[in-house]
Design a protein around this motif. Structure first.
Motif, short mmCIF file in Angstrom:
data_model
loop_
_atom_site.label_atom_id
_atom_site.label_comp_id
_atom_site.label_asym_id
_atom_site.label_seq_id
_atom_site.Cartn_x
_atom_site.Cartn_y
_atom_site.Cartn_z
N VAL A 57 4.29 -3.43 -10.96
CA VAL A 57 5.74 -3.86 -10.38
C VAL A 57 5.43 -3.99 -8.88
O VAL A 57 5.92 -5.06 -8.39
CB VAL A 57 6.62 -2.83 -10.56
N CYS A 58 4.69 -3.24 -8.28
CA CYS A 58 4.54 -3.15 -6.98
C CYS A 58 3.72 -4.37 -6.74
O CYS A 58 3.66 -5.35 -5.63
CB CYS A 58 3.66 -2.14 -6.31
N ARG A 115 0.82 -1.24 -0.13
CA ARG A 115 -0.06 -0.04 0.06
C ARG A 115 0.80 1.28 0.12
O ARG A 115 0.56 2.41 -0.83
CB ARG A 115 -0.89 -0.03 0.90
N ASN A 116 1.98 1.17 0.71
CA ASN A 116 2.88 2.26 0.72
C ASN A 116 3.43 2.72 -0.31
O ASN A 116 3.60 3.78 -1.09
CB ASN A 116 3.86 2.24 1.84
N GLU A 117 3.99 1.49 -1.08
CA GLU A 117 4.70 1.81 -2.39
C GLU A 117 3.53 2.42 -3.52
O GLU A 117 3.95 3.23 -4.23
CB GLU A 117 5.09 0.41 -2.91
N GLU A 118 2.25 1.77 -3.41
CA GLU A 118 1.32 2.40 -4.37
C GLU A 118 0.97 3.60 -4.09
O GLU A 118 0.81 4.38 -4.77
CB GLU A 118 0.01 1.12 -4.16
N TYR A 145 4.79 -7.83 -4.52
CA TYR A 145 3.80 -8.36 -3.57
C TYR A 145 3.42 -9.77 -3.51
O TYR A 145 3.65 -10.48 -2.60
CB TYR A 145 2.70 -7.43 -3.34
N LYS A 146 3.24 -10.32 -4.74
CA LYS A 146 2.82 -11.64 -5.10
C LYS A 146 4.31 -12.36 -4.73
O LYS A 146 3.95 -13.57 -4.04
CB LYS A 146 2.22 -11.73 -6.21
N ASP A 164 3.30 5.00 -17.29
CA ASP A 164 4.34 4.80 -16.36
C ASP A 164 3.73 4.32 -15.00
O ASP A 164 4.11 3.62 -14.11
CB ASP A 164 5.12 6.19 -16.09
N ARG A 165 2.74 5.03 -14.40
CA ARG A 165 2.14 4.64 -13.31
C ARG A 165 1.35 3.33 -13.16
O ARG A 165 1.60 2.45 -12.27
CB ARG A 165 0.92 5.90 -12.88
#
Length: 357
Positions: free
Chosen positions: A344-345, A39-42, A349-350, A337-338
């Motif tokens: 990637v996040c 969540r923080n990365e997203e 995570y997976k 890009d987003r």
């Protein structure tokens, strides 16, 4: 022993349950930590890209407003006239000249018609004057002719006195006026010079052997003195008749002259106005041509100004369109890009979650 085994088994089972619970708790903690990390990365991706997106969106909105302003500017320029006042004055002058040309055309036609009518009226009045004097003149001319005929006859008789029968009788028969003079015709007998008169022995009062009582007859013969007196009367009458004819001619001439002066004055006023208007009419085409050139000149200046301004705005529009395209492309790239960073996040995570399992 059985009880002990049971106790140990339960203890072992409890220990295993505790271990499982501990591991599950640790796994849950790790999962929560991974989820929070994700969540923080997203959030970091959203936050970082939100600032860039907002800047790009603001830039895009600004460019769109700029484009709208440029479109409005084109519309404004299409209807704007920087030389409106000058152009209006030139058109007003042209309209005045064209109106004046029409007014002059109609006025000249009216004046020409008035002049023709006035000439016709003058001719009719002159004929009325002539007709009014025609009968008196004809009567006077007839009287003059009759008097002249009488004068000519009297002058002829007087002229024919020499060598006539009357002259011979004066010398040879002094009392002839009361005899032969009463029955002999003046012109046919007494004043003829070809009768060859002779004295005979017949009676004094006989004619070719016939005696006639002449006392009841008036003398038909006029003596030269009587002829001259009568001639003078006729000459006086002729003089009066000629004066009357001349007076009638003079009256007609004076009335004609007065009538002509009256109509010539009115006609001159009309023709003078007509000549002035025709002179002005001849000058108008040059003035109209000049006014049209002035109007066309202001129109060309307006068109040139509009064309120049539109070229400038179209260049700005092209630049704005190019920047809009770049901005939209930049926004697309930011979104792509987003999306890539979020994937990637999710992938990280997976993968971490699989390792925990």
């Amino acid at each position: 022993l059985i009880e002990r085994v049971d106790t140990d088994f339960r203890a072992f089972e409890n220990a295993q349950h505790a271990l499982v619970n501990e591991r599950e708790y640790a796994t849950n903690k790790q999962n929560e930590s991974l989820m929070q990390t994700r969540r923080n990365e997203e959030n970091e991706v959203y936050t970082r890209f939100e600032k860039k997106s907002q800047l790009s969106a603001d830039k895009l909105q600004q460019l769109r407003e700029e484009k709208s302003q440029q479109n409005n500017e084109l519309l404004r320029i299409a209807h704007e006239d920087p030389y409106k006042e000058e152009h209006a004055k030139a058109d007003e002058e042209l309209n005045k000249l064209n109106t004046r040309a029409q007014e002059l055309k109609m006025s000249i036609q009216q004046l020409s018609t008035q002049a023709v009518s006035l000439r016709q009226e003058a001719g009719m009045k002159l004929r009325e004057l002539e007709l009014a004097q025609a009968q008196p003149l004809a009567n006077a001319q007839k009287e003059k002719q009759e008097i002249e005929e009488q004068i000519a006859r009297l002058e002829s008789l007087i002229e024919r006195r020499k060598g006539s029968l009357a002259e011979w009788l004066d010398r040879n028969k002094p009392a002839w006026k009361d005899t032969i003079g009463k029955i002999a015709d003046e012109e046919k007998i007494l004043y003829r010079d070809d009768l060859a008169p002779q004295v005979t022995n017949q009676g004094e009062v006989s004619l070719y052997g016939v005696q006639i009582d002449l006392t009841a007859l008036e003398r038909n013969f006029r003596t030269p003195e009587e002829l001259k007196a009568e001639l003078a009367i006729y000459q006086g009458a002729l003089s009066q008749c000629v004066k009357r004819i001349n007076m009638l001619h003079q009256e007609l001439a004076e009335q004609t002259e007065a009538l002509k002066k009256q109509y010539n004055k009115r006609l001159r006023e009309i023709t003078d106005r007509q000549r002035l208007q025709e002179s002005e009419q001849l000058q108008l085409p040059a003035f109209i041509k000049n006014a049209m050139a002035q109007s066309a000149s202001w129109q060309k200046k307006t068109d040139d100004w509009r064309e120049q301004r539109m070229v400038e705005i179209r260049m700005k529009q092209n630049d704005t369109a190019h920047r809009l395209a770049l901005c939209e492309e930049e926004i697309k790239k930011l979104k792509a890009d987003r999306a890539h960073r979020l994937k990637v996040c999710e992938k990280s995570y997976k993968e971490k979650k699989l390792r925990l399992e």
